[in-house]
Write a protein that holds these residues in place. Structure first.
Motif, mmCIF file in Angstrom:
data_model
loop_
_atom_site.group_PDB
_atom_site.id
_atom_site.type_symbol
_atom_site.label_atom_id
_atom_site.label_comp_id
_atom_site.label_asym_id
_atom_site.label_seq_id
_atom_site.Cartn_x
_atom_site.Cartn_y
_atom_site.Cartn_z
ATOM 1 N N GLY A 111 0.743 -1.133 0.010
ATOM 2 C CA GLY A 111 -0.175 -0.012 0.037
ATOM 3 C C GLY A 111 0.811 1.277 0.041
ATOM 4 N N ASP A 112 0.205 2.328 0.371
ATOM 5 C CA ASP A 112 0.946 3.500 0.389
ATOM 6 C C ASP A 112 2.041 3.660 1.289
ATOM 7 O OD1 ASP A 112 -1.012 4.622 -1.530
ATOM 8 O OD2 ASP A 112 -2.143 5.329 0.024
ATOM 9 N N ASP A 113 2.002 2.857 2.424
ATOM 10 C CA ASP A 113 3.045 3.020 3.591
ATOM 11 C C ASP A 113 4.245 2.166 3.249
ATOM 12 O OD1 ASP A 113 1.481 4.978 4.438
ATOM 13 O OD2 ASP A 113 0.770 3.695 6.194
ATOM 14 N N ALA A 114 4.279 1.452 2.063
ATOM 15 C CA ALA A 114 5.346 0.579 2.020
ATOM 16 C C ALA A 114 5.980 0.454 0.733
ATOM 17 C CB ALA A 114 5.063 -0.963 2.601
ATOM 18 N N ASP A 115 7.188 0.017 0.398
ATOM 19 C CA ASP A 115 7.665 0.036 -0.923
ATOM 20 C C ASP A 115 7.524 -1.259 -1.738
ATOM 21 O OD1 ASP A 115 8.707 2.526 -1.091
ATOM 22 O OD2 ASP A 115 10.718 1.938 -0.938
ATOM 23 N N ASP A 116 7.163 -2.403 -0.751
ATOM 24 C CA ASP A 116 6.947 -3.728 -1.312
ATOM 25 C C ASP A 116 6.316 -4.570 -0.094
ATOM 26 O OD1 ASP A 116 6.880 -5.633 -3.149
ATOM 27 O OD2 ASP A 116 8.744 -5.834 -3.482
ATOM 28 N N ALA A 117 5.550 -5.562 -0.473
ATOM 29 C CA ALA A 117 5.126 -6.421 0.417
ATOM 30 C C ALA A 117 5.173 -8.045 -0.284
ATOM 31 C CB ALA A 117 3.601 -6.333 0.767
#
Length: 299
Positions: free
Chosen positions: A140-146
């Motif tokens: 999402g908006d708060d992370a670069d990747d998951a």
């Protein structure tokens, strides 16, 4: 019945006390939530006659800002004043990974003073087992990747010292997380102090490579709790489809516990947790296997 309001030493009723209460008298730490989302996924199996091997995996997000920018962390974030811990956990999980509508179980609260370089932060961790095939993970908006990471830990060495009132046991453990693109690791020391009837356990990160904050010790602690819970709860069935064979269920237990189980003993162990059906699994290269389903009435 006495309706006279109770007053404190300053002569204030509870209503008067609350009206005049100054919340700024005490410094407030920040509160966060961290989520440990585990799954068991199939690996590639070259021999079609065998069941696909499975691996235990954990969902991590890559941090997009300081501190620990570019390192991997548990999904999580700060709790707002107008929401509960569980509401914050579900909101942050959806914000960082686009996952929602899953059951989270509160695991532990972490309150060491220097665990976050930004400010004083107390974090409550939550744990869930999920079927990864039913989830579409997306940062999402708060992370670069998951991404999902395979996970394992192994004991390195142990020492035990007698004291005047008990014992001090020190264990060193290596934690590894990896996928096709990256490998993360950490070394932890777990100290168990027995002082008379009092037992204390402390976890110290000796070395951490690309795992943000103190999340390495949260992850390793969650692994231990997961292994314990699978022995006496029905948590493993969160990973199973509606219908499954006992061999498939045994594989899930084995990958979480990190050891092979005797089939006969395992079937006795889970007998009251499953219901036999009259359906069979038919697959090329396999003998037909009877399907079972979870028994929600097990005790």
């Amino acid at each position: 019945m006495n309706d006279t309001p109770i007053k404190n030493k300053a002569g204030l009723t509870e209503e008067q006390f609350l009206q005049s209460y100054d919340a700024s008298r005490y410094e407030r730490p920040s509160v966060t939530v961290d989520m440990l989302i585990f799954t068991v996924a199939d690996e590639q199996e070259q021999n079609y006659r065998k069941l696909s091997p499975k691996s235990l995996q954990l969902l991590l997000v890559k941090r997009g800002d300081h501190p620990f920018m570019g390192q991997w962390a548990l999904p999580g974030g700060f709790v707002s004043p107008d929401e509960s811990l569980e509401e914050a956990a579900l909101r942050e999980l959806q914000t960082e990974t686009n996952i929602d509508d899953i059951y989270l179980e509160q695991l532990y609260t972490w309150g060491e003073v220097d665990r976050d370089p930004r400010t004083r932060v107390i974090s409550t961790s939550y744990m869930a087992l999920v079927d990864s095939e039913k989830l579409e993970v997306k940062a999402g908006d708060d992370a670069d990747d998951a991404k999902w990471f395979r996970i394992e830990d192994r004991w390195l060495r142990e020492s035990k010292t007698a004291t005047a009132t008990g014992t001090v046991t020190e264990k060193w453990v290596e934690l590894r997380l990896w996928n096709e693109a990256e490998e993360l690791s950490a070394t932890l020391k777990i100290t168990r102090t027995v002082n008379g009837r009092t037992v204390r356990e402390d976890r110290e990160i000796v070395e951490s490579r690309q795992i943000a904050f103190d999340h390495a010790r949260i992850i390793q602690y969650a692994l231990e709790r997961l292994r314990g819970k699978i022995e006496y709860t029905d948590i493993a069935f969160a990973l199973m489809p509606e219908l499954f064979t006992l061999s498939e269920l045994q594989q899930v237990y084995e990958v979480i516990l990190g050891k092979e189980l005797l089939a006969a003993a395992f079937r006795r162990k889970v007998a009251d947790k499953v219901i036999e059906t009259n359906q069979y699994r038919k697959h090329a290269g396999h003998r037909p296997s009877k399907y079972y389903r979870f028994n929600p009435e097990w005790t």
